[in-house]
Design a protein around this motif. Structure first.
Motif, mmCIF file in Angstrom:
data_model
loop_
_atom_site.group_PDB
_atom_site.id
_atom_site.type_symbol
_atom_site.label_atom_id
_atom_site.label_comp_id
_atom_site.label_asym_id
_atom_site.label_seq_id
_atom_site.Cartn_x
_atom_site.Cartn_y
_atom_site.Cartn_z
ATOM 1 N N PRO A 158 -25.437 -34.621 109.245
ATOM 2 C CA PRO A 158 -23.982 -34.558 109.080
ATOM 3 C C PRO A 158 -23.592 -33.912 107.750
ATOM 4 O O PRO A 158 -24.447 -33.708 106.872
ATOM 5 C CB PRO A 158 -23.567 -36.034 109.118
ATOM 6 N N PRO A 159 -22.311 -33.602 107.558
ATOM 7 C CA PRO A 159 -21.879 -32.905 106.336
ATOM 8 C C PRO A 159 -22.247 -33.630 105.047
ATOM 9 O O PRO A 159 -22.584 -32.999 104.052
ATOM 10 C CB PRO A 159 -20.358 -32.808 106.509
ATOM 11 N N ARG A 160 -22.181 -34.953 105.062
ATOM 12 C CA ARG A 160 -22.420 -35.684 103.807
ATOM 13 C C ARG A 160 -23.857 -35.557 103.315
ATOM 14 O O ARG A 160 -24.145 -35.895 102.169
ATOM 15 C CB ARG A 160 -22.046 -37.153 103.986
ATOM 16 N N TRP A 161 -24.775 -35.101 104.168
ATOM 17 C CA TRP A 161 -26.169 -34.919 103.766
ATOM 18 C C TRP A 161 -26.474 -33.466 103.415
ATOM 19 O O TRP A 161 -27.630 -33.115 103.227
ATOM 20 C CB TRP A 161 -27.117 -35.359 104.878
ATOM 21 N N CYS A 162 -25.459 -32.623 103.341
ATOM 22 C CA CYS A 162 -25.691 -31.186 103.221
ATOM 23 C C CYS A 162 -25.319 -30.641 101.848
ATOM 24 O O CYS A 162 -24.414 -31.155 101.176
ATOM 25 C CB CYS A 162 -24.894 -30.435 104.294
ATOM 26 N N ASP A 163 -26.021 -29.562 101.469
ATOM 27 C CA ASP A 163 -25.671 -28.763 100.296
ATOM 28 C C ASP A 163 -24.898 -27.541 100.762
ATOM 29 O O ASP A 163 -25.024 -27.099 101.909
ATOM 30 C CB ASP A 163 -26.946 -28.283 99.566
ATOM 31 N N ALA A 164 -24.100 -26.987 99.864
ATOM 32 C CA ALA A 164 -23.410 -25.728 100.149
ATOM 33 C C ALA A 164 -24.251 -24.588 99.581
ATOM 34 O O ALA A 164 -24.513 -24.533 98.380
ATOM 35 C CB ALA A 164 -22.020 -25.738 99.529
ATOM 36 N N HIS A 165 -24.695 -23.703 100.440
ATOM 37 C CA HIS A 165 -25.620 -22.626 100.071
ATOM 38 C C HIS A 165 -24.886 -21.291 100.015
ATOM 39 O O HIS A 165 -24.096 -20.963 100.910
ATOM 40 C CB HIS A 165 -26.745 -22.559 101.114
ATOM 41 N N HIS A 166 -25.129 -20.512 98.940
ATOM 42 C CA HIS A 166 -24.609 -19.150 98.864
ATOM 43 C C HIS A 166 -25.468 -18.241 99.737
ATOM 44 O O HIS A 166 -26.678 -18.124 99.533
ATOM 45 C CB HIS A 166 -24.655 -18.628 97.418
ATOM 46 N N ILE A 167 -24.861 -17.575 100.714
ATOM 47 C CA ILE A 167 -25.620 -16.663 101.583
ATOM 48 C C ILE A 167 -26.203 -15.533 100.749
ATOM 49 O O ILE A 167 -27.392 -15.208 100.849
ATOM 50 C CB ILE A 167 -24.712 -16.129 102.704
ATOM 51 N N GLN A 168 -25.379 -14.891 99.934
ATOM 52 C CA GLN A 168 -25.893 -13.979 98.913
ATOM 53 C C GLN A 168 -25.924 -14.779 97.620
ATOM 54 O O GLN A 168 -24.891 -15.235 97.123
ATOM 55 C CB GLN A 168 -24.995 -12.749 98.743
ATOM 56 N N HIS A 169 -27.115 -14.958 97.067
ATOM 57 C CA HIS A 169 -27.275 -15.887 95.959
ATOM 58 C C HIS A 169 -26.344 -15.551 94.799
ATOM 59 O O HIS A 169 -26.077 -14.379 94.493
ATOM 60 C CB HIS A 169 -28.731 -15.903 95.474
ATOM 61 N N TRP A 170 -25.886 -16.611 94.137
ATOM 62 C CA TRP A 170 -25.003 -16.456 92.983
ATOM 63 C C TRP A 170 -25.665 -15.582 91.920
ATOM 64 O O TRP A 170 -25.030 -14.726 91.301
ATOM 65 C CB TRP A 170 -24.679 -17.837 92.414
ATOM 66 N N ALA A 171 -26.969 -15.793 91.710
ATOM 67 C CA ALA A 171 -27.682 -15.024 90.677
ATOM 68 C C ALA A 171 -27.756 -13.542 91.028
ATOM 69 O O ALA A 171 -27.952 -12.699 90.148
ATOM 70 C CB ALA A 171 -29.093 -15.576 90.499
ATOM 71 N N ASN A 172 -27.596 -13.196 92.318
ATOM 72 C CA ASN A 172 -27.653 -11.802 92.750
ATOM 73 C C ASN A 172 -26.271 -11.190 92.920
ATOM 74 O O ASN A 172 -26.128 -10.143 93.571
ATOM 75 C CB ASN A 172 -28.423 -11.695 94.075
ATOM 76 N N GLY A 173 -25.257 -11.835 92.373
ATOM 77 C CA GLY A 173 -23.912 -11.290 92.436
ATOM 78 C C GLY A 173 -23.061 -11.811 93.569
ATOM 79 O O GLY A 173 -21.930 -11.350 93.761
ATOM 80 N N GLY A 174 -23.567 -12.780 94.333
ATOM 81 C CA GLY A 174 -22.773 -13.344 95.419
ATOM 82 C C GLY A 174 -21.606 -14.156 94.890
ATOM 83 O O GLY A 174 -21.735 -14.870 93.894
ATOM 84 N N ASN A 175 -20.472 -14.062 95.556
ATOM 85 C CA ASN A 175 -19.307 -14.793 95.084
ATOM 86 C C ASN A 175 -19.224 -16.164 95.754
ATOM 87 O O ASN A 175 -19.940 -16.466 96.701
ATOM 88 C CB ASN A 175 -18.018 -13.999 95.344
ATOM 89 N N THR A 176 -18.342 -16.994 95.217
ATOM 90 C CA THR A 176 -18.140 -18.325 95.770
ATOM 91 C C THR A 176 -16.942 -18.269 96.701
ATOM 92 O O THR A 176 -15.794 -18.371 96.273
ATOM 93 C CB THR A 176 -17.915 -19.356 94.648
ATOM 94 N N SER A 177 -17.219 -18.075 97.990
ATOM 95 C CA SER A 177 -16.158 -17.962 98.981
ATOM 96 C C SER A 177 -16.682 -18.484 100.306
ATOM 97 O O SER A 177 -17.883 -18.666 100.494
ATOM 98 C CB SER A 177 -15.712 -16.505 99.135
#
Length: 416
Positions: free
Chosen positions: A344-363
């Motif tokens: 369920p959602p409460r057991w989940c992390d939010a993952h950046h599809i394009q990693h933050w370190a590689n320039g991915g934005n938070t959207s």
């Protein structure tokens, strides 16, 4: 083995297509006995295959967190049933070969094999190998007369038969082993019914059972002479009251940067005009009356949805995937989005599809909900995650797992 199983499957299919009514009563009984023996023989083969797959780590190779979870997806089992299968396969693999042979011969059932394995392990720890071997013979003989429940009860006194000189001292060890077995078997299962309710089932150990009784006991008493609820309904309402009290206490740990909370989605017009039903973040639907009641003691947050249900706006963006953005992910993904996962959602992390370190934005377009195991699995790089044209995540397996690399989706969570 594959050829033999295919022939057996054909033979069983032919039997299934044959009418039973022409058989005489003795033939019906003989056919039932033969079917039962065949079922146990197949169980022995199944356990051997499960043990080999578990030993090779096939589940982890294919992206599952464990063999029971992989079996749940592969064989459509419940996780507790799959876990019992894996545990029994391991126990028989490391135990007496006589137990495996008795099961393969159809002389004992799968549950009897589990009982005998547990009992023999206790005897081996309390006495010695010869006593354990004698216990195997005695228990297999008893299995021809007694069902698993009675066999387990008789097994608590097996040392009186095979090693009387240590029986008294080992009684305590047997009781402790039984307590440990009960602890290993503890579980709670929430099964969603077609109408949106949940079936609660499980097995609590002694401590948890005592805590539950103490917690809901004061809440289960009839509220007055006009209370028409039956005892089961009063226990249900007491459990709901206990959850409300716990949520209001503010002592629960945070999930994804948010306090533990109940999230209900509805339209603003429907809420104000008392028309619309509401949807929980787990996909369940509430009546308009329930939505209005919950809204009396709630924080209302705006969310703008597109025509296909994509979340377009949930307030201002933040650098971290928390707050409104995480709520948008919960509304969209409903839980871990990896195929076959029901976290369920409460057991989940939010993952950046394009990693933050590689320039991915938070959207929202660059985020997906993943449980801890599948979050690590995705970061290893074998699978590719992307958003499909309808705004929902899909996963492309590696070529070694699926040469066609067809996109897969999670089918466990309801979609809007």
């Amino acid at each position: 083995m594959i050829e033999g199983l295919a022939q057996a499957e054909e033979a069983v299919a032919a039997c299934a297509a044959t009418a039973a009514w022409p058989l005489t009563e003795p033939d019906l009984i003989a056919a039932l006995d033969a079917t039962h023996r065949l079922e146990q023989r197949l169980a022995a083969v199944k356990l051997a295959l499960v043990r080999e797959l578990d030993g090779r780590g096939t589940a982890q190779t294919q992206g599952a967190s464990s063999t029971p979870v992989w079996l749940r997806e592969r064989l459509r089992l419940t996780v507790p049933a799959a876990r019992r299968l894996v545990d029994l396969a391991a126990a028989l693999d490391g135990g007496a070969p006589e137990i495996r042979q008795a099961l393969a011969d159809g002389a004992i059932t799968l549950e009897q094999a589990r009982v005998i394995g547990d009992t023999v392990a206790t005897v081996h720890a309390a006495a010695d190998a010869p006593a354990a071997a004698k216990a195997v013979d005695v228990l297999i003989g008893w299995a021809g007369q007694f069902d698993p429940t009675l066999l387990r009860r008789l097994g608590t006194r097996i040392l009186d038969h095979v090693a009387p000189e240590v029986a008294e001292a080992a009684t305590r060890a047997a009781l402790e082993a039984e307590a440990q077995r009960c602890a290993r078997g503890r579980h709670v299962t929430l099964s969603e019914l077609p109408d949106g309710r949940l079936r609660l089932a499980g097995s609590l150990d002694i401590e948890a059972a005592s805590l539950l009784r103490a917690a809901i006991g004061p809440l289960t008493a009839p509220s007055g002479p006009d209370d028409t609820r039956n005892p089961g309904q009063r226990r249900h309402d007491a459990l709901a009251d206990l959850c409300r009290l716990t949520l209001r206490g503010g002592q629960l740990p945070e999930h994804g940067g948010e306090p533990a909370q109940l999230v209900v989605t509805t339209s603003f017009d429907g809420l104000t005009q008392q028309l619309n039903a509401g949807t929980l973040d787990a996909g369940l639907t509430l009546t308009p009356e329930t939505v209005r009641r919950l809204a009396c003691d709630a924080t209302i947050l705006p969310a703008v949805l597109g025509s296909t249900g994509q979340v377009l706006d949930v307030g201002r963006q933040r650098r971290l995937i928390t707050g409104p953005l995480r709520r948008a992910l919960v509304l969209r993904d409903r839980g871990c989005a990896f195929p076959g996962c029901d976290r369920p959602p409460r057991w989940c992390d939010a993952h950046h599809i394009q990693h933050w370190a590689n320039g991915g934005n938070t959207s929202l377009r660059n985020a997906v909900l993943l449980c801890a195991h599948h979050h690590r699995h995705i970061h290893r790089g074998d699978w590719v995650v992307q958003l499909a044209g309808d705004g929902h995540p899909e996963f492309i397996p590696p070529a070694w797992l699926d040469p066609d690399q067809l996109p897969r989706r999670n089918q466990y969570h309801r979609r809007t």
